[in-house]
Design a protein around this motif. Structure first.
Motif, mmCIF file in Angstrom:
data_model
loop_
_atom_site.group_PDB
_atom_site.id
_atom_site.type_symbol
_atom_site.label_atom_id
_atom_site.label_comp_id
_atom_site.label_asym_id
_atom_site.label_seq_id
_atom_site.Cartn_x
_atom_site.Cartn_y
_atom_site.Cartn_z
ATOM 1 N N UNK A 187 0.830 -1.203 0.000
ATOM 2 C CA UNK A 187 0.000 0.000 0.000
ATOM 3 C C UNK A 187 0.865 1.254 0.000
ATOM 4 N N UNK A 188 1.941 1.256 0.773
ATOM 5 C CA UNK A 188 2.855 2.408 0.793
ATOM 6 C C UNK A 188 3.493 2.630 -0.575
ATOM 7 N N UNK A 189 3.903 1.545 -1.214
ATOM 8 C CA UNK A 189 4.511 1.647 -2.542
ATOM 9 C C UNK A 189 3.492 2.206 -3.536
ATOM 10 N N UNK A 190 2.260 1.737 -3.454
ATOM 11 C CA UNK A 190 1.190 2.213 -4.358
ATOM 12 C C UNK A 190 0.940 3.703 -4.160
ATOM 13 N N UNK A 191 0.862 4.155 -2.906
ATOM 14 C CA UNK A 191 0.642 5.576 -2.626
ATOM 15 C C UNK A 191 1.799 6.425 -3.142
ATOM 16 N N UNK A 192 3.010 5.958 -2.918
ATOM 17 C CA UNK A 192 4.189 6.700 -3.391
ATOM 18 C C UNK A 192 4.184 6.792 -4.914
ATOM 19 N N UNK A 193 3.854 5.706 -5.575
ATOM 20 C CA UNK A 193 3.815 5.715 -7.034
ATOM 21 C C UNK A 193 2.734 6.663 -7.549
ATOM 22 N N UNK A 194 1.576 6.648 -6.913
ATOM 23 C CA UNK A 194 0.501 7.547 -7.324
ATOM 24 C C UNK A 194 0.923 9.012 -7.235
ATOM 25 N N UNK A 195 1.675 9.349 -6.211
ATOM 26 C CA UNK A 195 2.143 10.724 -6.032
ATOM 27 C C UNK A 195 3.226 11.056 -7.056
ATOM 28 N N UNK A 196 4.201 10.192 -7.184
ATOM 29 C CA UNK A 196 5.327 10.483 -8.072
ATOM 30 C C UNK A 196 4.961 10.408 -9.546
ATOM 31 N N UNK A 197 3.930 9.675 -9.884
ATOM 32 C CA UNK A 197 3.525 9.520 -11.271
ATOM 33 C C UNK A 197 2.614 10.646 -11.749
ATOM 34 N N UNK A 198 1.986 11.373 -10.849
ATOM 35 C CA UNK A 198 1.085 12.472 -11.191
ATOM 36 C C UNK A 198 1.855 13.792 -11.081
ATOM 37 N N UNK A 199 2.025 14.526 -12.175
ATOM 38 C CA UNK A 199 2.832 15.758 -12.131
ATOM 39 C C UNK A 199 2.322 16.799 -11.129
ATOM 40 N N UNK A 200 1.008 16.950 -10.991
ATOM 41 C CA UNK A 200 0.459 17.929 -10.044
ATOM 42 C C UNK A 200 0.723 17.507 -8.600
ATOM 43 N N UNK A 201 0.465 16.244 -8.283
ATOM 44 C CA UNK A 201 0.709 15.761 -6.924
ATOM 45 C C UNK A 201 2.195 15.815 -6.596
ATOM 46 N N UNK A 202 3.021 15.479 -7.571
ATOM 47 C CA UNK A 202 4.462 15.497 -7.332
ATOM 48 C C UNK A 202 4.951 16.925 -7.067
ATOM 49 N N UNK A 203 4.411 17.890 -7.794
ATOM 50 C CA UNK A 203 4.807 19.284 -7.585
ATOM 51 C C UNK A 203 4.415 19.750 -6.186
ATOM 52 N N UNK A 204 3.219 19.401 -5.756
ATOM 53 C CA UNK A 204 2.777 19.763 -4.402
ATOM 54 C C UNK A 204 3.665 19.088 -3.374
#
Length: 75
Positions: free
Chosen positions: A32-49
């Motif tokens: 679950x932690x890996x999935x959450x991290x990937x979701x953040x790093x893969x989305x440019x807007x979430x990654x910028x935030x």
């Protein structure tokens, strides 16, 4: 590179790959932690935030993030 690491870690920590209940529970938490991290790093807007204000920024509403960037977080 992120996608390769994500695939490797999801294969390693997939709960169905573990038989022992303790290992299975730990694997599920890590999966679950890996999935959450990937979701953040893969989305440019979430990654910028995340890059600017961290996890607090992702948990806050849109205007809260804007004010946090301008005023800074009260830590």
């Amino acid at each position: 590179m992120i996608q390769q690491a994500y695939r490797r870690l999801t294969l390693l920590y997939h709960p169905d790959k573990h038989i022992d209940p303790r290992h299975k529970q730990l694997a599920m938490e890590l999966f679950i932690q890996v999935k959450k991290a990937y979701d953040i790093l893969n989305d440019p807007q979430k990654r910028a935030i995340y890059d600017v204000v961290g996890m607090k920024g992702l948990k806050a509403d849109g205007w809260e993030v804007w004010h946090a960037i301008i005023d800074g977080w009260d830590c």
